[in-house]
Write an enzyme that holds these catalytic residues in place. Sequence first.
Site, mmCIF file in Angstrom:
data_model
loop_
_atom_site.group_PDB
_atom_site.id
_atom_site.type_symbol
_atom_site.label_atom_id
_atom_site.label_comp_id
_atom_site.label_asym_id
_atom_site.label_seq_id
_atom_site.Cartn_x
_atom_site.Cartn_y
_atom_site.Cartn_z
ATOM 1 N N LEU A 41 0.819 -1.219 0.000
ATOM 2 C CA LEU A 41 0.000 0.000 0.000
ATOM 3 C C LEU A 41 0.849 1.263 0.000
ATOM 4 O O LEU A 41 1.939 1.298 0.586
ATOM 5 C CB LEU A 41 -0.916 -0.008 1.233
ATOM 6 N N HIS A 45 -3.467 4.172 -2.407
ATOM 7 C CA HIS A 45 -4.466 3.321 -1.743
ATOM 8 C C HIS A 45 -5.085 4.052 -0.554
ATOM 9 O O HIS A 45 -6.285 3.966 -0.310
ATOM 10 C CB HIS A 45 -3.820 2.024 -1.234
ATOM 11 N N GLN A 69 -4.903 -12.411 -12.835
ATOM 12 C CA GLN A 69 -4.731 -11.208 -13.660
ATOM 13 C C GLN A 69 -3.291 -11.011 -14.119
ATOM 14 O O GLN A 69 -2.972 -10.006 -14.737
ATOM 15 C CB GLN A 69 -5.267 -9.971 -12.928
ATOM 16 N N ARG A 198 4.578 -0.557 -8.669
ATOM 17 C CA ARG A 198 5.601 -1.014 -9.620
ATOM 18 C C ARG A 198 6.712 0.020 -9.820
ATOM 19 O O ARG A 198 7.718 -0.292 -10.456
ATOM 20 C CB ARG A 198 4.958 -1.408 -10.949
HETATM 21 O O1 PAF Z 1 -5.976 -2.429 -8.994
HETATM 22 C C1 PAF Z 1 -5.615 -3.443 -8.358
HETATM 23 O O2 PAF Z 1 -4.827 -3.382 -7.421
HETATM 24 C C2 PAF Z 1 -6.172 -4.796 -8.758
HETATM 25 O O3 PAF Z 1 -6.307 -4.894 -10.136
HETATM 26 C C3 PAF Z 1 -7.483 -5.137 -8.038
HETATM 27 C C4 PAF Z 1 -8.608 -4.173 -8.417
HETATM 28 C C5 PAF Z 1 -7.270 -5.108 -6.541
HETATM 29 C C6 PAF Z 1 -7.929 -6.541 -8.438
HETATM 30 O O4 PAF Z 1 -6.975 -7.498 -8.088
#
Ligand code: PAF
Length: 313
Positions: A41, A45, A69, A198
């Site tokens: 975080l 966030h 993903q 990142r």
């Molecule tokens: O944006 C992100 O961190 C991710 O794509 C999410 C929305 C938490 C889904 O894993």
Amino acid sequence: MPGAFVPKPVVLHTADRMREFVRDWRVSQQGIALVPTMGNLHEGHLSLARLARAEADRVVATIFVNPTQFGASEDFASYPRTLDADLELLAAAGTVDAVFVPDDREIYPYGAREAVRVSMPALSRELCGASRPGHFDGVASVVCRLLNIVTPDVLVLGLKDYQQLIIVKRMVADLGIGVRVVSGPTMRDTDGLAISSRNRYLTDDERDRAPLLHAALERVAAAICDGDGNFGALQQAAADELRAAGFVPDYVEVRCAADLAKPNGRQPPDELIVLAAARLGNARLIDNLGLSATDAANRHATDAANRGATAKP
Ligand code: PAF
């Protein structure tokens, strides 16, 4: 009550416990906001958690690095997992009531490979989807699962991942999920770089050059606002500029902000957005800039709010 300070969030690891936990809030008719994250975080966030707090009585953040993903050659294994630091940040921020930290089996009981998936339409294969096949199906799949478990009234997502936001909104509308999707502005370092987990993949030298991505978007946005309608040339010039600075651009594109459709030349500038993704060393950076007056105002507000903000190392 929205806005109240919560010193230490409750940490829950199973879907059953999470469901049980929100049931009491539901019984007492408290509104719930969900902030999904993959952890590591940062201020981006935390700003979403503050927004969530203003939108609902209770806030749940989730921390789950979602395997579906990530592509085979992507950074799933090395994605920074910093749970203790994340929980400390959330406790200090005092904006979150509960943190859901499931393991893979809680989210994908039959395993990620055998999981039922949400399959998103064509937009999921454009822009970032073109270089990350299956990414947005994975995002939609996990967000759908998290919504089913937490059953929030409000889902809070960042504008930084703009394509993700539009795709999740589309899923919510198309599947008739009863949740209001709210978006929060991109947090930036003082030099304009969008704060992202990142960014830690950047070397010092790359970090110095990284704000050029935002600067390139600013130039495209300014040219459009000044009446330049040759989007193709503007996109090409921005990509060339990035290449000259050592980036490997995936795309720089002007799209319609509402649905990310390709503009037909009849949209006024304030209905447009400029988006880009580019690799710089080991980092894949994404950013976007809306051209609407509200976005411009947000940008200025964000710039002011961010003065002094720094990305996590
Ligand atoms: O944006 C992100 O961190 C991710 O794509 C999410 C929305 C938490 C889904 O894993």
